[in-house]
Scaffold this active site. Structure first.
Site, PDB file in Angstrom:
ATOM      1  N   ASP A   1       0.864  -1.178   0.000  1.00 58.89           N
ATOM      2  CA  ASP A   1       0.000   0.000   0.000  1.00 58.89           C
ATOM      3  C   ASP A   1       0.903   1.231   0.000  1.00 58.89           C
ATOM      4  OD1 ASP A   1       0.845  -0.813   2.503  1.00 58.89           O
ATOM      5  OD2 ASP A   1      -1.174  -1.136   3.279  1.00 58.89           O
TER       6      ASP A   1
ATOM      7  N   GLU B   1      -6.044   2.974   3.728  1.00 59.34           N
ATOM      8  CA  GLU B   1      -6.621   3.436   4.997  1.00 59.34           C
ATOM      9  C   GLU B   1      -8.102   3.785   4.873  1.00 59.34           C
ATOM     10  OE1 GLU B   1      -5.252   3.049   7.698  1.00 59.34           O
ATOM     11  OE2 GLU B   1      -3.094   2.990   7.350  1.00 59.34           O
TER      12      GLU B   1
HETATM   13 ZN    ZN Z   1      -3.539   1.506   8.916  1.00 61.51          ZN
HETATM   14 ZN    ZN Z   2      -1.658  -0.405   7.278  1.00 60.97          ZN
END
Ligand code: ZN
Ligand code: ZN
Length: 446
Positions: A105, A175
């Site tokens: 990510d 997130e």
């Molecule tokens: Zn996180």
């Molecule tokens: Zn994370």
């Protein structure tokens, strides 16, 4: 004669196999680690919020392109058309063989960093509401990005040891759990070679740097965001007999919803119903028309999730009907799919295979099975309801003496998302790169 020849040969082989397999990787990591640590510090000092990972994704793409990957940027389509999705897909073909995907990510969080490290983030920006916020890699996604750059370097250098198609992706907006969905909506598995296996790692705020921890099977819960709009008939606070008071109805609903887990759900199926927010009314002497409850639901199994949603609606409507609220003012249940994520199921066979390979690379004592948790991640979405075997393991990120002190004192360490969460860069990255590289080599070895 045969025996005399074979025995020394076998002993030699047993000693030689790990050495041959490990030496090039250890030496390669040694060669790259200083550069990786400085990459990490640079990324740590320049985090970007979810949906705005423009520079981070461009940097990641440039690094992978330089290693010979074919890189596509801006992969992803959000439901909100005003946002650009900064997904990166990097493909390295190396003959016939399995297709393995590795995901990192890219996003940071609106947190003001208080770790005091020299490379701490001082970034401030405006959030979507226009407020000024500080930004920090408080979930350690900078550790993931750097570990994947390191893994890409190792695998590009060790091409003679594996075959198949390696795909490394940079996923935006973890997130907000919108990034994996956005990438899938943009044809992730049709525009690029569909994976046989998907791997990811996430840093751990509980485990020592140098360790990998893992959970076979359900590892992280699904997260479902739900609003319940409790409607009544408002009026003057002095005249309750002329109203149907949604504040009192909401209070009863809140308590009754606690019986879903305690009385309707099997104790063997972990689940959580949390009402995190309640809003209604404007003034002491006015009975409002409605109250809005905001809930988060956590479960592992999809059928448990569906049962809880049905139960919330049944209980809310039953209590409102009992209070005399007319049918056309019955409570409304809104499931906010765009804020929801499926559970993370680590394919048990794949988990065993991958963690055994990691154990051979970093030592079996450094690979530890741990309990699952009810927090959520959108990585699980990439496995398309368990159709594609996937595993995400945890990468210990904390200075060992701090973990030891916390165990002794019982005082918890700063968690992920804390302004004080501070990974120990070098041993964490070293372990992350070795673990992910050996996991991929296990699945793609010749
Ligand atoms: Zn996180
Ligand atoms: Zn994370």
């Amino acid at each position: 004669m045969k025996k005399r020849f074979l025995l020394p040969f076998l002993i030699g082989l047993a000693a030689a196999v790990p050495a041959i397999a490990q030496q090039p990787l250890d030496a390669l990591v040694d060669r790259e680690i200083a550069q990786l640590v400085s990459t990490y510090k640079m990324l740590h000092a320049s985090p970007e919020l979810s949906h705005y990972e423009e520079k981070t994704s461009a940097f990641f793409a440039t690094q992978l392109r330089a290693l010979g990957f074919t890189v596509t940027e801006r992969v992803g389509k959000y439901e909100r058309t005003d946002l650009v999705a900064y997904g990166v897909v990097a493909v390295l073909k190396n003959g016939n063989g399995p297709t393995v995907w590795v995901r990192t990510d890219l996003d940071g969080l609106p947190v003001e960093e208080k770790t005091g490290v020299p490379y701490a983030s001082k970034v401030k920006t405006r959030n979507e509401a226009g407020q000024e916020v500080s930004v920090m890699h408080a979930c350690g996604h900078d550790v993931h990005i750097t570990s994947m750059i390191g893994t890409a370097k190792m695998l590009a250098a060790l091409k003679d040891q594996w075959h198949g198609t390696l795909v490394i992706i940079g996923q935006p907006a973890e997130e907000t759990v919108t990034g994996a969905r956005a990438m899938l909506a943009d044809g992730l598995y049709t525009r690029f070679p569909r994976p046989d296996f998907i791997l990811a790692l996430h840093d751990s705020a509980d485990a020592e740097a140098g360790k990998i921890t893992y959970v076979p099977g359900y590892a992280m819960a699904s997260s479902t965001s739900v609003d319940v709009v409790v409607r009544g008939l408002g009026g003057h606070g002095s005249k309750p007999e002329a109203t149907k008071d949604p504040v009192v109805i909401a209070a009863q609903i809140i308590l009754a919803l606690q019986t879903i887990i305690s009385r309707e759900n099997s104790p063997l199926d972990p689940a959580v119903v949390t009402i995190g927010s309640i809003h209604g009314g404007t003034k002491r002497n006015i009975i409002p028309d409605e109250v809005v409850l905001q809930l988060t639901i956590r479960t592992y199994k999809e059928e448990v999730r569906r049962h809880i949603l049905t139960a919330i609606e049944r209980i809310a409507k039953g209590i409102a009907a009992g209070a005399g609220v007319p049918d056309d003012r019955a409570p409304i249940l809104k499931v906010i799919e765009s804020e929801s994520a499926p559970s993370l199921y680590n394919d048990p066979q794949l988990t065993e295979r991958v963690t055994a390979a990691i154990g051979r690379a970093i030592g079996v004592d450094n690979v530890v099975k741990v309990p699952p948790m009810m927090a959520s991640e959108d990585f699980g979405r990439l496995s398309l309801d368990h159709q594609i075997p996937a595993v995400m393991f945890w990468l210990g990120a904390i200075e060992p003496s701090k973990v030891e002190a916390s165990r002794k004192s019982g005082k918890p360490l700063p968690s992920l998302h804390s302004s004080l969460f501070g990974p120990l860069p070098e041993p964490t990255l070293r372990t992350g790169v070795k673990a992910m590289t050996s996991a991929v080599l296990e699945l793609m070895k010749k």
